[in-house]
Design a protein around this motif. Structure first.
Motif, mmCIF file in Angstrom:
data_model
loop_
_atom_site.group_PDB
_atom_site.id
_atom_site.type_symbol
_atom_site.label_atom_id
_atom_site.label_comp_id
_atom_site.label_asym_id
_atom_site.label_seq_id
_atom_site.Cartn_x
_atom_site.Cartn_y
_atom_site.Cartn_z
ATOM 1 N N VAL A 1 5.315 -5.342 15.765
ATOM 2 C CA VAL A 1 4.200 -4.945 14.845
ATOM 3 C C VAL A 1 3.292 -3.678 15.690
ATOM 4 C CG1 VAL A 1 1.605 -5.372 14.428
ATOM 5 C CG2 VAL A 1 3.339 -6.883 13.702
ATOM 6 N N SER A 2 2.807 -3.663 17.072
ATOM 7 C CA SER A 2 2.508 -2.581 17.443
ATOM 8 C C SER A 2 3.363 -1.291 17.277
ATOM 9 C CB SER A 2 2.181 -2.910 18.908
ATOM 10 O OG SER A 2 1.232 -4.120 19.068
ATOM 11 N N LEU A 3 4.635 -1.641 17.464
ATOM 12 C CA LEU A 3 5.474 -0.283 17.387
ATOM 13 C C LEU A 3 5.534 0.368 16.054
ATOM 14 C CD1 LEU A 3 7.418 1.748 18.772
ATOM 15 C CD2 LEU A 3 9.257 -0.121 18.405
ATOM 16 N N GLY A 4 5.557 -0.724 15.305
ATOM 17 C CA GLY A 4 5.609 -0.418 13.580
ATOM 18 C C GLY A 4 4.248 0.369 13.139
ATOM 19 N N VAL A 5 3.154 0.170 13.719
ATOM 20 C CA VAL A 5 2.074 0.678 13.312
ATOM 21 C C VAL A 5 2.066 2.202 13.946
ATOM 22 C CG1 VAL A 5 -0.638 0.817 13.867
ATOM 23 C CG2 VAL A 5 0.599 -1.386 13.379
ATOM 24 N N ALA B 1 0.957 -1.075 0.133
ATOM 25 C CA ALA B 1 0.085 -0.082 0.038
ATOM 26 C C ALA B 1 0.952 1.401 -0.123
ATOM 27 C CB ALA B 1 -0.764 -0.148 1.221
ATOM 28 N N ALA B 2 1.961 1.210 0.782
ATOM 29 C CA ALA B 2 2.614 2.475 1.039
ATOM 30 C C ALA B 2 3.550 2.656 -0.560
ATOM 31 C CB ALA B 2 4.109 2.145 1.956
ATOM 32 N N LEU B 3 3.907 1.594 -1.101
ATOM 33 C CA LEU B 3 4.718 1.858 -2.464
ATOM 34 C C LEU B 3 3.402 2.250 -3.531
ATOM 35 C CD1 LEU B 3 6.884 -1.387 -2.531
ATOM 36 C CD2 LEU B 3 7.438 0.921 -2.138
ATOM 37 N N PRO C 1 -1.330 4.973 5.681
ATOM 38 C CA PRO C 1 -1.979 4.890 7.235
ATOM 39 C C PRO C 1 -2.857 3.721 7.459
ATOM 40 C CG PRO C 1 -1.563 7.131 6.322
ATOM 41 C CD PRO C 1 -1.518 6.281 5.165
ATOM 42 N N ALA C 2 -4.208 3.901 6.518
ATOM 43 C CA ALA C 2 -5.212 2.980 6.904
ATOM 44 C C ALA C 2 -4.671 1.653 6.908
ATOM 45 C CB ALA C 2 -6.335 3.226 6.057
ATOM 46 N N ALA C 3 -3.961 1.185 5.870
ATOM 47 C CA ALA C 3 -3.427 -0.094 5.550
ATOM 48 C C ALA C 3 -2.339 -0.548 6.770
ATOM 49 C CB ALA C 3 -2.787 -0.289 4.397
#
Length: 317
Positions: A298-302, A129-131, A263-265
């Motif tokens: 994962v939580s920190l990455g979000v 999604a970011a790409l 961000p939503a993804a």
């Protein structure tokens, strides 16, 4: 308590903050429903009373009937956009969250456990999604978002994808299908943002098109066990089709419009944690220590990908 209005935040920022909070709430509701849906679909896959084709049919049938009226209220192509380009966006929406996505994601759960789905699908969504958002929406791929995306991917590997690296050949088909499903959903995310179509209209396009394309093939040629399956097994799949399918799509579409595509993804990367926790009481799958490490990553990455710490950075003061 009085407030010094001379030091108050400017009006645009005040207006933007509630909008982002509502978008974040919608995204969190989405991933909660996704996690529940993954566990329920895995239950249907392992119980043996329903075939893959039954699970896919039950997932789309009721939402399709409920959403048919919305097809008559679809907006025309925006001014300045050709019909061909608008039609292409609609096709991407139908494929990215419709029948191909349903077959790929649900089919993977017949080969690999729910923890793999909860890790690999959301883990691949933010990167794709970011790409795509950078290429087609002009969104910025900042260093903070890059670090957050990397942490989410590492966390996804720790939760479930590490078996692929370890050479576990019993689940690679399902794992590959989960990654493909994540890429499809990322395409849907960007196309939805670009199209300007509302969340409910997008859900109508996805489910009705999937039902029309799939049902004739399912009824004529595919294996069905609906007539012999327990009512409870059928009912729970129908309920999750509305909850984790229909409602989650509406919540997700709202989150995309409020937060942006990438961000939503990125919120989807919380799904591994929720899936792992729900799988304990419902499927008897107990997380390993490496899973908890992945949940933290994962939580920190979000948080990083969504700019939670941006206000505390020196450049933002």
């Amino acid at each position: 308590m009085s407030v010094d209005t001379s030091l108050a935040t400017p009006a645009p920022a005040v207006a933007a903050e509630p909008s982002r909070l509502l978008g974040a709430a919608a995204a969190l509701a989405t991933i909660l429903l996704w996690a529940i849906g993954l566990v329920i679909t895995r239950f249907g896959a392992t119980a043996g009373s329903l075939s893959l084709w039954d699970v896919v049919f039950l997932r789309m049938a009721l939402p399709a009937f409920l959403l048919v009226p919305l097809l008559f209220r679809l907006p025309a192509a925006p001014a300045g956009r050709s019909r061909g380009r608008h039609g292409l966006l609609l096709v991407i929406i139908m494929a990215g969250a419709g029948l191909p996505f349903m077959l790929t994601g649900s089919g993977g759960l017949f080969f690999a456990p729910a923890a793999h789905a909860g890790a690999l699908m959301p883990g691949s969504m933010p990167l794709f999604a970011a790409l795509l958002a950078v290429l087609f929406l002009g969104e910025r791929f900042t260093a903070q978002r890059g670090i957050g995306t990397a942490l989410m991917l590492l966390g996804a590997i720790a939760v479930g994808g590490w078996q692929v690296i370890a050479g576990d050949g019993s689940t690679w088909r399902g794992d590959l299908m989960f990654i493909c499903a994540g890429a499809m959903w990322a395409c849907y995310t960007v196309a939805l943002k670009k199209s300007g179509i509302g969340a409910w209209q997008a859900a109508a396009i996805v489910y009705v098109s999937a039902f029309v394309l799939y049902t004739p093939v399912y009824l004529l040629w595919l294996d069905s066990r609906l007539l012999t399956a327990p009512i409870f097994h059928i009912g729970i799949q129908v309920v999750q089709s509305v909850a984790s399918g229909l409602l989650s799509m509406a919540f997700y579409g709202y989150a995309v419009r409020r937060l942006g595509a990438a961000p939503a993804a990125a919120f989807a990367a919380l799904t591994p944690a929720l899936t792992a926790m729900l799988a304990v009481p419902l499927l008897g799958e107990w997380p390993e220590p490496v899973t908890w490490a992945g949940i933290v990553a994962v939580s920190l990455g979000v948080a990083l990908a969504n700019g939670v710490f941006s206000r505390y950075l020196p450049s933002n003061r």
